[in-house]
Design an enzyme around this catalytic site. Structure first.
Site, PDB file in Angstrom:
ATOM      1  N   ASP A  67      58.444  77.503  60.003  1.00 18.03           N
ATOM      2  CA  ASP A  67      58.472  76.064  60.277  1.00 18.03           C
ATOM      3  C   ASP A  67      57.994  75.751  61.694  1.00 18.03           C
ATOM      4  O   ASP A  67      57.782  76.652  62.511  1.00 18.03           O
ATOM      5  CB  ASP A  67      59.883  75.496  60.043  1.00 18.03           C
ATOM      6  CG  ASP A  67      60.990  76.320  60.705  1.00 18.03           C
ATOM      7  OD1 ASP A  67      60.672  77.226  61.496  1.00 18.03           O
ATOM      8  OD2 ASP A  67      62.174  76.052  60.435  1.00 18.03           O
ATOM      9  N   ASN A 136      74.382  73.558  58.025  1.00 17.01           N
ATOM     10  CA  ASN A 136      74.476  72.838  56.754  1.00 17.01           C
ATOM     11  C   ASN A 136      73.812  73.615  55.614  1.00 17.01           C
ATOM     12  O   ASN A 136      73.597  73.078  54.533  1.00 17.01           O
ATOM     13  CB  ASN A 136      73.847  71.441  56.885  1.00 17.01           C
ATOM     14  CG  ASN A 136      72.385  71.496  57.301  1.00 17.01           C
ATOM     15  OD1 ASN A 136      71.789  72.577  57.381  1.00 17.01           O
ATOM     16  ND2 ASN A 136      71.795  70.346  57.568  1.00 17.01           N
ATOM     17  N   HIS A 138      70.741  74.958  55.743  1.00 19.51           N
ATOM     18  CA  HIS A 138      69.281  74.873  55.650  1.00 19.51           C
ATOM     19  C   HIS A 138      68.634  76.220  55.944  1.00 19.51           C
ATOM     20  O   HIS A 138      69.157  77.032  56.707  1.00 19.51           O
ATOM     21  CB  HIS A 138      68.692  73.730  56.499  1.00 19.51           C
ATOM     22  CG  HIS A 138      68.685  73.912  57.982  1.00 19.51           C
ATOM     23  ND1 HIS A 138      69.090  72.922  58.847  1.00 19.51           N
ATOM     24  CD2 HIS A 138      68.287  74.939  58.762  1.00 19.51           C
ATOM     25  CE1 HIS A 138      68.936  73.339  60.086  1.00 19.51           C
ATOM     26  NE2 HIS A 138      68.455  74.566  60.069  1.00 19.51           N
ATOM     27  N   GLU A 143      66.364  70.931  54.378  1.00 20.53           N
ATOM     28  CA  GLU A 143      67.682  70.341  54.544  1.00 20.53           C
ATOM     29  C   GLU A 143      68.356  70.127  53.185  1.00 20.53           C
ATOM     30  O   GLU A 143      67.670  70.075  52.156  1.00 20.53           O
ATOM     31  CB  GLU A 143      67.538  68.982  55.243  1.00 20.53           C
ATOM     32  CG  GLU A 143      66.928  69.054  56.637  1.00 20.53           C
ATOM     33  CD  GLU A 143      67.930  69.459  57.710  1.00 20.53           C
ATOM     34  OE1 GLU A 143      68.869  70.226  57.420  1.00 20.53           O
ATOM     35  OE2 GLU A 143      67.764  69.004  58.860  1.00 20.53           O
TER      36      GLU A 143
END
Ligand code: GLP
Length: 243
Positions: A67, A136, A138, A143
């Site tokens: 990313d 979370n 990810h 996400e």
């Protein structure tokens, strides 16, 4: 899924580096999928050390990073391009032409995503994909959402992710609000996956991701369906795993 619990961060970093080193030794022209964040820094340090000692040769290795922040130029010290050069590429004999990070400066988000996905496909996919995990759940910048994204795309970062990453920027307003990321499908196509987590702050999400239901609300949970996943976690991050 193999779960390796290590004593601490250093031990996690050594074992993770050993798994990557084994890949490079057994297939010198392998495609490595690489990750950023604080988690893999120690892993990269070990790889650099073993290169310096003459154990590893990166001359034929190709890399694709997971990313990149949208909007950050390569020379911004918070870009993932900068991170990879700083922590690995500048210190080993990799051919920079064989290293790839999504281009955060391409104004055409759709074109950039398509270009990056096609590039990974032209390499024949990742032999080994290294991953960290967000609080979370990810992976990359995928996400939590209502569905799993298949291919490389541009995402709006969640408030919690912006909050978690603000420690690296002067102010919260400097944290980019969007990023490019390989899709869950791009990640799942890797032949092998190596996912790392350390520290007590990751204990809840590690237990949820690998022992909870498979759901796009916890993107890393999809890895339960991958045929070759190694999870390397330190004792603190493993604290909530079923015994
Ligand atoms: C970032 C990255 C992820 C990384 C995660 C965890 O947002 N995009 O690839 O795995 O957050 O970061 P850290 O290793 O610093 O906990």
């Amino acid at each position: 899924m193999r779960i390796i619990v290590t004593k601490d961060y250093e031990d996690m970093s050594k074992k993770a580096a050993a798994i990557i080193a084994a890949q490079v030794v057994s297939k010198p022209d392998c495609v490595l999928g690489l990750a950023t964040g604080s988690t893999p820094i120690g892993t990269y340090k070990n790889l650099v050390k073993w290169y310096e000692e003459g154990t590893l040769d990166f001359s034929a290795v190709k890399t694709v990073n997971l990313d990149e922040y949208r909007g950050l130029p390569r020379d911004n010290d918070q870009s993932y391009y900068y991170f990879m050069h700083d922590h690995l590429f500048n210190h080993v004999n990799i051919d920079v032409a064989n290293t790839n990070v999504p281009d955060g400066t391409n104004p055409d988000a759709e074109q950039e995503a398509e270009r990056y996905e096609a590039l990974i496909a032209s390499y024949g996919g990742q032999d080994l994909q290294l991953l960290g995990i967000g609080h979370n759940g990810h992976i990359g910048f995928n996400e939590p959402s209502d569905s799993f994204d298949k291919i490389t795309h541009c995402v709006d970062l969640q408030e919690s992710t912006i909050e978690a990453n603000k420690r690296f920027f002067a102010t919260i307003d400097d944290v980019p609000k969007q990023a490019y990321t390989m899709g869950i499908g791009t990640i799942m196509k890797a032949k092998k996956i190596l996912i790392l987590a350390n520290g007590e702050g990751k204990a809840d999400i590690v237990a949820k991701a690998f022992f909870g239901p498979v759901t796009p609300q916890v993107p890393a949970s999809i890895l339960q369906f991958h045929p070759d996943v190694t999870v390397v976690v330190d004792e603190a991050a493993a604290a909530k795993l079923p015994r």
